[in-house]
Design a protein around this motif. Structure first.
Motif, PDB file in Angstrom:
ATOM      1  N   GLY B 229       0.770  -1.248   0.000  1.00  0.00           N
ATOM      2  CA  GLY B 229       0.000   0.000   0.000  1.00  0.00           C
ATOM      3  C   GLY B 229       0.794   1.288   0.000  1.00  0.00           C
ATOM      4  N   CYS B 230       1.987   1.304   0.594  1.00  0.00           N
ATOM      5  CA  CYS B 230       2.752   2.553   0.608  1.00  0.00           C
ATOM      6  C   CYS B 230       4.222   2.254   0.816  1.00  0.00           C
ATOM      7  CB  CYS B 230       2.231   3.517   1.684  1.00  0.00           C
ATOM      8  SG  CYS B 230       2.760   3.134   3.362  1.00  0.00           S
ATOM      9  N   THR B 231       5.019   3.302   0.909  1.00  0.00           N
ATOM     10  CA  THR B 231       6.462   3.103   0.970  1.00  0.00           C
ATOM     11  C   THR B 231       6.959   2.648   2.337  1.00  0.00           C
ATOM     12  OG1 THR B 231       6.691   5.439   1.472  1.00  0.00           O
ATOM     13  CG2 THR B 231       6.963   4.800  -0.824  1.00  0.00           C
ATOM     14  N   GLN B 232       6.041   2.547   3.317  1.00  0.00           N
ATOM     15  CA  GLN B 232       6.458   2.097   4.644  1.00  0.00           C
ATOM     16  C   GLN B 232       6.921   0.641   4.597  1.00  0.00           C
ATOM     17  OE1 GLN B 232       6.495   3.897   7.636  1.00  0.00           O
ATOM     18  NE2 GLN B 232       7.406   2.123   8.606  1.00  0.00           N
ATOM     19  N   GLY B 233       6.218  -0.189   3.835  1.00  0.00           N
ATOM     20  CA  GLY B 233       6.613  -1.596   3.715  1.00  0.00           C
ATOM     21  C   GLY B 233       6.299  -2.421   4.937  1.00  0.00           C
ATOM     22  N   CYS B 234       5.125  -2.242   5.494  1.00  0.00           N
ATOM     23  CA  CYS B 234       4.735  -3.032   6.665  1.00  0.00           C
ATOM     24  C   CYS B 234       4.707  -4.514   6.321  1.00  0.00           C
ATOM     25  CB  CYS B 234       3.347  -2.608   7.144  1.00  0.00           C
ATOM     26  SG  CYS B 234       3.317  -0.962   7.841  1.00  0.00           S
ATOM     27  N   ASN B 235       5.168  -5.310   7.272  1.00  0.00           N
ATOM     28  CA  ASN B 235       5.153  -6.752   7.085  1.00  0.00           C
ATOM     29  C   ASN B 235       3.751  -7.261   7.389  1.00  0.00           C
ATOM     30  OD1 ASN B 235       8.504  -7.876   7.876  1.00  0.00           O
ATOM     31  ND2 ASN B 235       7.828  -5.932   7.044  1.00  0.00           N
ATOM     32  N   ILE B 236       3.244  -8.102   6.514  1.00  0.00           N
ATOM     33  CA  ILE B 236       1.890  -8.604   6.715  1.00  0.00           C
ATOM     34  C   ILE B 236       1.828 -10.109   6.516  1.00  0.00           C
ATOM     35  CG2 ILE B 236       0.773  -6.450   6.002  1.00  0.00           C
ATOM     36  CD1 ILE B 236       0.150  -7.834   3.311  1.00  0.00           C
ATOM     37  N   THR B 237       0.745 -10.668   6.959  1.00  0.00           N
ATOM     38  CA  THR B 237       0.401 -12.047   6.656  1.00  0.00           C
ATOM     39  C   THR B 237      -0.841 -12.002   5.776  1.00  0.00           C
ATOM     40  OG1 THR B 237       1.248 -12.792   8.778  1.00  0.00           O
ATOM     41  CG2 THR B 237      -0.289 -14.261   7.647  1.00  0.00           C
ATOM     42  N   VAL B 238      -0.764 -12.714   4.661  1.00  0.00           N
ATOM     43  CA  VAL B 238      -1.929 -12.819   3.783  1.00  0.00           C
ATOM     44  C   VAL B 238      -2.630 -14.131   4.121  1.00  0.00           C
ATOM     45  CG1 VAL B 238      -2.715 -12.998   1.395  1.00  0.00           C
ATOM     46  CG2 VAL B 238      -0.780 -11.504   1.966  1.00  0.00           C
ATOM     47  N   ASP B 239      -3.869 -14.037   4.564  1.00  0.00           N
ATOM     48  CA  ASP B 239      -4.627 -15.240   4.896  1.00  0.00           C
ATOM     49  C   ASP B 239      -5.540 -15.591   3.727  1.00  0.00           C
ATOM     50  OD1 ASP B 239      -3.449 -15.272   7.342  1.00  0.00           O
ATOM     51  OD2 ASP B 239      -5.202 -14.579   8.472  1.00  0.00           O
ATOM     52  N   THR B 240      -5.438 -16.819   3.260  1.00  0.00           N
ATOM     53  CA  THR B 240      -6.298 -17.256   2.155  1.00  0.00           C
ATOM     54  C   THR B 240      -7.134 -18.439   2.580  1.00  0.00           C
ATOM     55  OG1 THR B 240      -4.613 -18.745   1.287  1.00  0.00           O
ATOM     56  CG2 THR B 240      -4.649 -16.504   0.402  1.00  0.00           C
ATOM     57  N   ARG B 241      -8.308 -18.516   2.013  1.00  0.00           N
ATOM     58  CA  ARG B 241      -9.160 -19.684   2.183  1.00  0.00           C
ATOM     59  C   ARG B 241      -9.443 -20.193   0.774  1.00  0.00           C
ATOM     60  NH1 ARG B 241     -13.766 -22.619   4.652  1.00  0.00           N
ATOM     61  NH2 ARG B 241     -13.600 -24.297   3.158  1.00  0.00           N
ATOM     62  N   ASP B 242      -9.025 -21.414   0.495  1.00  0.00           N
ATOM     63  CA  ASP B 242      -9.195 -21.991  -0.840  1.00  0.00           C
ATOM     64  C   ASP B 242      -8.721 -21.021  -1.921  1.00  0.00           C
ATOM     65  OD1 ASP B 242     -10.225 -24.069   0.514  1.00  0.00           O
ATOM     66  OD2 ASP B 242     -12.268 -23.921  -0.274  1.00  0.00           O
ATOM     67  N   THR B 264      -5.982   1.357   6.022  1.00  0.00           N
ATOM     68  CA  THR B 264      -5.978   1.464   4.566  1.00  0.00           C
ATOM     69  C   THR B 264      -5.323   0.232   3.954  1.00  0.00           C
ATOM     70  OG1 THR B 264      -5.912   3.865   4.676  1.00  0.00           O
ATOM     71  CG2 THR B 264      -5.159   2.856   2.630  1.00  0.00           C
ATOM     72  N   GLY B 265      -4.195  -0.150   4.513  1.00  0.00           N
ATOM     73  CA  GLY B 265      -3.516  -1.351   4.027  1.00  0.00           C
ATOM     74  C   GLY B 265      -4.324  -2.603   4.301  1.00  0.00           C
ATOM     75  N   ARG B 266      -4.907  -2.651   5.469  1.00  0.00           N
ATOM     76  CA  ARG B 266      -5.676  -3.828   5.884  1.00  0.00           C
ATOM     77  C   ARG B 266      -6.873  -4.073   4.944  1.00  0.00           C
ATOM     78  NH1 ARG B 266      -6.042  -6.053  11.104  1.00  0.00           N
ATOM     79  NH2 ARG B 266      -4.756  -4.381  11.894  1.00  0.00           N
ATOM     80  N   ARG B 267      -7.500  -2.987   4.529  1.00  0.00           N
ATOM     81  CA  ARG B 267      -8.708  -3.113   3.705  1.00  0.00           C
ATOM     82  C   ARG B 267      -8.412  -3.462   2.254  1.00  0.00           C
ATOM     83  NH1 ARG B 267     -10.556   1.644   6.452  1.00  0.00           N
ATOM     84  NH2 ARG B 267      -9.536   2.925   4.890  1.00  0.00           N
ATOM     85  N   ASP B 268      -7.205  -3.129   1.812  1.00  0.00           N
ATOM     86  CA  ASP B 268      -6.947  -3.130   0.376  1.00  0.00           C
ATOM     87  C   ASP B 268      -6.508  -4.513  -0.107  1.00  0.00           C
ATOM     88  OD1 ASP B 268      -6.701  -2.167  -2.159  1.00  0.00           O
ATOM     89  OD2 ASP B 268      -4.651  -1.432  -1.855  1.00  0.00           O
ATOM     90  N   GLU B 362       3.327   8.534  -0.224  1.00  0.00           N
ATOM     91  CA  GLU B 362       3.600   7.832  -1.473  1.00  0.00           C
ATOM     92  C   GLU B 362       3.009   6.443  -1.388  1.00  0.00           C
ATOM     93  OE1 GLU B 362       6.052   8.952   0.543  1.00  0.00           O
ATOM     94  OE2 GLU B 362       6.417  10.899  -0.390  1.00  0.00           O
ATOM     95  N   ARG B 363       1.931   6.217  -2.116  1.00  0.00           N
ATOM     96  CA  ARG B 363       1.208   4.951  -1.998  1.00  0.00           C
ATOM     97  C   ARG B 363       1.712   3.928  -3.013  1.00  0.00           C
ATOM     98  NH1 ARG B 363      -3.437   6.702   0.934  1.00  0.00           N
ATOM     99  NH2 ARG B 363      -2.506   8.060   2.484  1.00  0.00           N
ATOM    100  N   ALA B 364       3.003   3.660  -2.959  1.00  0.00           N
ATOM    101  CA  ALA B 364       3.604   2.655  -3.824  1.00  0.00           C
ATOM    102  C   ALA B 364       4.672   1.934  -3.030  1.00  0.00           C
ATOM    103  CB  ALA B 364       4.221   3.302  -5.060  1.00  0.00           C
ATOM    104  N   ALA B 365       4.544   0.618  -2.955  1.00  0.00           N
ATOM    105  CA  ALA B 365       5.390  -0.122  -2.030  1.00  0.00           C
ATOM    106  C   ALA B 365       6.853  -0.117  -2.432  1.00  0.00           C
ATOM    107  CB  ALA B 365       4.891  -1.560  -1.929  1.00  0.00           C
ATOM    108  N   ASN B 366       7.095  -0.078  -3.736  1.00  0.00           N
ATOM    109  CA  ASN B 366       8.464  -0.334  -4.182  1.00  0.00           C
ATOM    110  C   ASN B 366       9.118   0.876  -4.810  1.00  0.00           C
ATOM    111  OD1 ASN B 366      10.640  -2.048  -4.364  1.00  0.00           O
ATOM    112  ND2 ASN B 366      10.086  -2.764  -6.427  1.00  0.00           N
ATOM    113  N   LEU B 367       8.704   2.063  -4.402  1.00  0.00           N
ATOM    114  CA  LEU B 367       9.284   3.265  -5.004  1.00  0.00           C
ATOM    115  C   LEU B 367      10.797   3.304  -4.809  1.00  0.00           C
ATOM    116  CD1 LEU B 367       9.138   5.975  -6.392  1.00  0.00           C
ATOM    117  CD2 LEU B 367       8.506   7.019  -4.205  1.00  0.00           C
ATOM    118  N   ALA B 368      11.239   2.993  -3.589  1.00  0.00           N
ATOM    119  CA  ALA B 368      12.677   3.053  -3.323  1.00  0.00           C
ATOM    120  C   ALA B 368      13.420   2.024  -4.168  1.00  0.00           C
ATOM    121  CB  ALA B 368      12.951   2.825  -1.838  1.00  0.00           C
TER     122      ALA B 368
END
Lengths: 435, 518
Positions: B229-242, B264-268, B362-368
């Motif tokens: 979501g942004c340049t902060q680069g928060c570490n997340i876990t993506v939970d999937t079901r099937d 914002t990141g959580r919702r997206d 800056e809402r782009a994760a990989n700008l740097a």
């Protein structure tokens, strides 16, 4: 003079001499009775000298814990550059305890003087007096006395012309019992929810507003001026039994005695004499059944234990209970012990601050079990369950409210088990409506 | 902080940790979990749940492990009979007013109350048939429900709002067993970081409306990732079901986001589940528009780039990995190309008390990462250049109508696409994976390279963009060999030379710039 009773010959009226004497409430009246001599003296002493006198007196905390006052004062850091605070605990809320109320309403200047001297001893400029919310009349009287003391210049920015600043701030509580716990009281003064804090750090390191703080009970502080005037050795000499318990103690006696009230005894007076001579004993035809000697949080005593008991810290401890605050609840043979213990438990369940799991849930569960027993719906296993819960509630929480709820339950079951069993077996009719 | 270390024995295991460490953290070092509820490493400790009481030899009472610092030589027992009995007592107390509605509770399967009761609780209740405390469910905010009946009053949520978000709208209301979590009646729990209270809640008391009844915890597959979501680069876990993404949660990284992510990141995450994805390469040339197999598509890409008579422009979306950007630039000989990343701008929303943590403008994760590889954020110039370019590569960028029209004026457009865009008139549509379908690296604003892992399968024939670019690049000259893995693709990029994905671990590594968190 005494109030509401005349002073009994076996009393030692040191703090209670002017209880009932309306004229003693005013500044002029207090000065006429020898007031503020001690403060004048203390203003000329070093903090260490004041602490030494109080140490020599053997004065111990009158709020319940009985910690040596001079020693407590000596824990305050020196030359640390931080503001120090004195808190006076006037949140007297323990069921059965109403001794500080008498000081606040009859001799408020004694407390102001005690606060001022203690503040000097711990190098504090400001004293916060935290008065129980329900104490409307005592608070009004005390606040008037504080205004008078400021006006007379005995406290304020130049106390008695000494150049020293002594401020006394009255903070009125909002009625929560837990705010009588010293760190909860500090949170309440700071405007926070009155929850006890984790110790350490102890108040002498980080207390009110995070600064070094000493907190003393009303009666403790009121005892300081006579000690300063007459000396530590004199006060230490006031003892009828253990040399570790010195001076006088206000005992507020309530319940099934002929003359309930606040009595001032020399430490070590036999409890039997206190109940039967000073308070006039039981009503005609009644016999003593039980005594809770030090506020509702301490173990219940039987008549046999009372008969063998000297009323001081060591004497009551020797009988398995505690002097505590000196709030004595006397019960005669008409008393339903199960009901009384349920009422105490309900009080603690109501007043639990809800922080610690054991207290929040344990006090309420204990109350429910006792109510069930009183409804005639109890089971024998409930008694073991109560004891097991009491064990889970003792020594496991931040403050001792949880322990205080468990204590009367444990001692009640140990000493009056038959009454519990009578409700459970149906030998006794239910005392509360079934639900 | 002092570096002096202290040695203690915990459940028979010796451990040496810095002076001042709490027993609970020291026990972690020894591999011993001290059960707890109110303690959280990112919050102040109130020591109220009383679960972490442990025994220290020669101490008269059990002590709370969360607030008690270790002292040299102490012998600590987490699993002594007295400590176990104390925990058993606390668990029993916590359960008496608990509704035990695990079958309908979102937290079931990831509930610390369930876990510890299963581990050390009593098999049967001694509470009997008393009514339990009842309070209705309360709507705390846009995404948060408070199920008071399940609450164990650990106060993590209150402390988070007080001391971390610094918007104190929650409190403990009432006393005794009537207590519950209260909310300022004039407020809602709509702070940008408020969603974290759902993760912090150890039980099913604070639940996310978005996730409500969506999936059982034990049916979820969990994948380490980085918030795009942004340049902060928060570490997340993506939970999937099937293979459907159902939830994003913070993943602890003390250097980047501690234990938190913003709402914002959580919702997206819904874009991750789009059904209208391109799933086969499409080439449109003189022979007509047709679906082709990869070799034909790669040949088309290689020839288009080789035959370019004029400038080359690369327009990248903000979620492209360093591998994809690096290899696309290598394919087009980046030195001679104009390359820009599209960086949407938003409002910066700091968390409050955590330094250097915010939802960034800056809402782009990989700008740097893009900048390290030679890309700029000068989108307007690049779009302008595109209109007269020989070849434009659009790397999963979302374009406005004007921008799309500019791109369409280029001689040739290669669209590395997740979703087709007919406005571009692309000569090739190359299906690529999204960041949840591939392995790759983002570099955050502090120069920290962080790896994300695939969380779901790619649609159809989609490839990671770097692979398409690398394979086409390999066709461009004799002797070129495309990397076989994302890690190899990463290692081959000059700014990261010598580093593999494995070297980055799960919390990343600072590779550039004055990283504040080296």
């Amino acid at each position: 003079m005494g109030y509401p009773h005349p002073i009994h010959p076996k009393e030692t009226p040191l703090l209670s001499e002017y209880f009932g004497d309306v004229a003693a409430r005013s500044y002029d009246g207090w000065v006429a009775r020898g007031g503020y001599v001690a403060l004048k003296q203390a203003l000329a002493m070093t903090p260490e000298a004041i602490v030494d006198v109080v140490k020599a007196s053997g004065l111990r905390g009158r709020g319940g814990a009985g910690f040596p006052t001079g020693l407590k004062w000596s824990f305050m850091p020196k030359d640390d550059g931080k503001p120090h605070y004195l808190c006076c605990n006037a949140d007297e809320s323990e069921p059965g305890t109403f001794k500080d109320r008498e000081i606040l309403r009859w001799t408020p200047h004694a407390l102001i003087e005690g606060c001022a001297i203690a503040a000097l001893a711990i190098r504090a400029e400001t004293t916060y007096v935290f008065i129980r919310g329900e104490y409307t009349e005592p608070c009004t009287i005390f606040e008037a006395a504080v205004r008078e003391a400021y006006a007379a210049g005995v406290i304020g920015e130049n106390a008695m012309g000494s150049g020293k600043r002594i401020d006394v701030v009255v903070h009125r509580g909002a009625g929560a019992y837990i705010c009588g716990e010293e760190t909860a009281l500090m949170n309440a003064i700071e405007g926070k929810r009155g929850n006890p804090r984790i110790k350490p750090p102890f108040p002498a390191v980080s207390g009110l507003f995070g600064q070094p703080t000493t907190i003393n009970n009303v009666e403790t502080l009121a005892a300081v001026p006579p000690i300063i005037v007459k000396g530590g050795a004199w006060y230490a000499g006031l003892s009828l039994s253990s040399p570790k318990s010195t001076g006088t103690k206000l005992i507020s006696v309530c319940g099934h005695v002929q003359r309930p009230g606040t009595y001032e005894i020399t430490m070590g007076l036999p409890m039997q004499e206190l109940i039967f001579d000073l308070c006039g004993g039981m009503r005609p035809g009644r016999t003593l059944k039980a005594v809770i000697p030090g506020g509702s949080s301490v173990p219940i005593m039987t008549p046999e234990e009372v008969a063998a008991c000297a009323t001081d810290y060591e004497g009551i401890a020797a009988q398995g209970s505690l002097l505590g605050s000196g709030g004595m609840i006397v019960m005669d043979d008409t008393t339903d012990m199960v009901y009384q213990i349920m009422r105490l438990a309900r009080f603690y369940a109501h007043e639990s601050c809800a922080q610690c799991t054991n207290c929040r849930e344990g006090t309420a569960w204990t109350t429910r079990i006792l109510e069930r027993i009183l409804r005639g719906q109890g089971k024998m296993a409930d008694l073991d369950l109560l004891l097991s819960l009491a064990d889970n509630m003792t020594g496991k929480t931040i403050c001792v409210l949880s322990d205080s709820c468990a204590t009367p339950v444990v001692s009640g079951i140990a000493k009056f088990r038959g009454e519990f069993e009578a409700y459970i077996t149906g030998a006794r009719a239910p005392a509360m409506a079934e639900v | 902080m002092t570096t002096e270390s202290v040695s203690v024995t915990i459940d028979g295991l010796s451990v040496s940790v810095p002076k001042g460490t709490s027993i609970i953290e020291a026990a972690k070092h020894a591999g011993v979990l001290v059960p707890h509820y109110c303690y959280h490493p990112s919050l102040p400790s109130p020591a109220v749940c009383r679960m972490c009481l442990v025994e220290i030899e020669k101490f008269p009472k059990l002590v709370p492990a969360c607030v008690t610092p270790i002292v040299e030589g102490q012998v600590i027992h987490v699993h002594s009979p007295a400590a176990i009995k104390a925990r058993e007592g606390v668990l029993e107390f916590l359960l008496i007013n608990h509704p035990l509605d695990c079958p309908v509770c979102d937290q079931a399967g990831e509930c610390e109350l369930q876990d510890f009761v299963f581990q050390e609780g009593q098999a049967a209740s001694r509470y009997g048939d008393y009514p339990k405390r009842y309070n209705p469910v309360e709507d705390f905010g846009p995404d948060i429900l408070y199920v008071a009946n399940r609450c164990i009053l650990c106060t993590r949520c209150v402390r988070f709002m007080d001391h971390v978000a610094e918007e104190p709208v929650l409190n403990v209301s009432e006393r005794g067993d009537r207590a519950y979590i209260g909310i300022d009646p004039s407020a809602t729990l709509d702070h940008e970081w408020a969603g974290n209270v759902v993760d912090l809640c150890p039980v099913g008391s604070l639940v996310s409306k978005d996730f409500l009844h969506k999936a059982r915890a034990w049916d979820l597959d969990k994948h380490a990732s980085i918030c795009p979501g942004c340049t902060q680069g928060c570490n997340i876990t993506v939970d999937t079901r099937d293979d459907v993404v159902v939830r994003l949660r913070p993943r602890a990284n003390l250097e980047v986001n501690r234990h938190f992510i913003c709402d914002t990141g959580r919702r997206d995450y819904r874009w991750m589940n789009r059904g209208d994805r391109v799933d086969a390469p499409v080439v449109a040339d003189a022979a007509g528009r047709r679906t082709v197999a990869w070799p034909a598509a790669l040949t088309h890409v290689a020839e288009t780039v080789a035959n370019a008579s004029g400038s080359v422009v690369v327009l990248s979306g903000g979620r492209a990995s360093v591998e994809s950007i690096g290899w696309v630039l290598r394919l087009v000989d980046g030195a001679n190309a104009t390359a820009a990343m599209h960086v949407p701008l938003g409002e910066e929303r700091a968390i409050g008390a955590v330094p250097n943590l915010a939802l960034r403008r800056e809402r782009a994760a990989n700008l740097a990462g893009a900048e390290m590889l030679g890309m700029t954020a000068d989108w307007a110039t690049a779009v302008h250049a595109a209109s007269s370019a020989a070849v434009v590569i659009v790397l999963d960028a979302e374009l406005t109508d004007d921008e799309a029209a500019a791109v369409a004026r280029a001689k040739s457009v290669l669209h590395f696409a997740t979703v087709a865009d007919p406005r571009l008139g692309a000569s090739a549509i190359l299906p690529i994976t999204t960041m949840v379908e591939e392995q790759g690296v983002y570099v955050n604003r502090d120069g920290r390279a962080q790896r994300f892992l695939p969380a779901k399968p790619a649609p159809g024939m989609a490839w990671p963009a770097w692979r398409i670019a690398a394979e086409a690049w390999a066709l461009g000259a004799e002797g070129r060999e495309a990397p076989g893995t994302a890690s190899a693709a990463f290692t081959a990029l000059e700014p990261f030379a010598g580093l593999t994905h494995r070297d980055l671990g799960f919390t990343g590594r600072v590779v550039a710039g004055a990283g504040v968190s080296a």
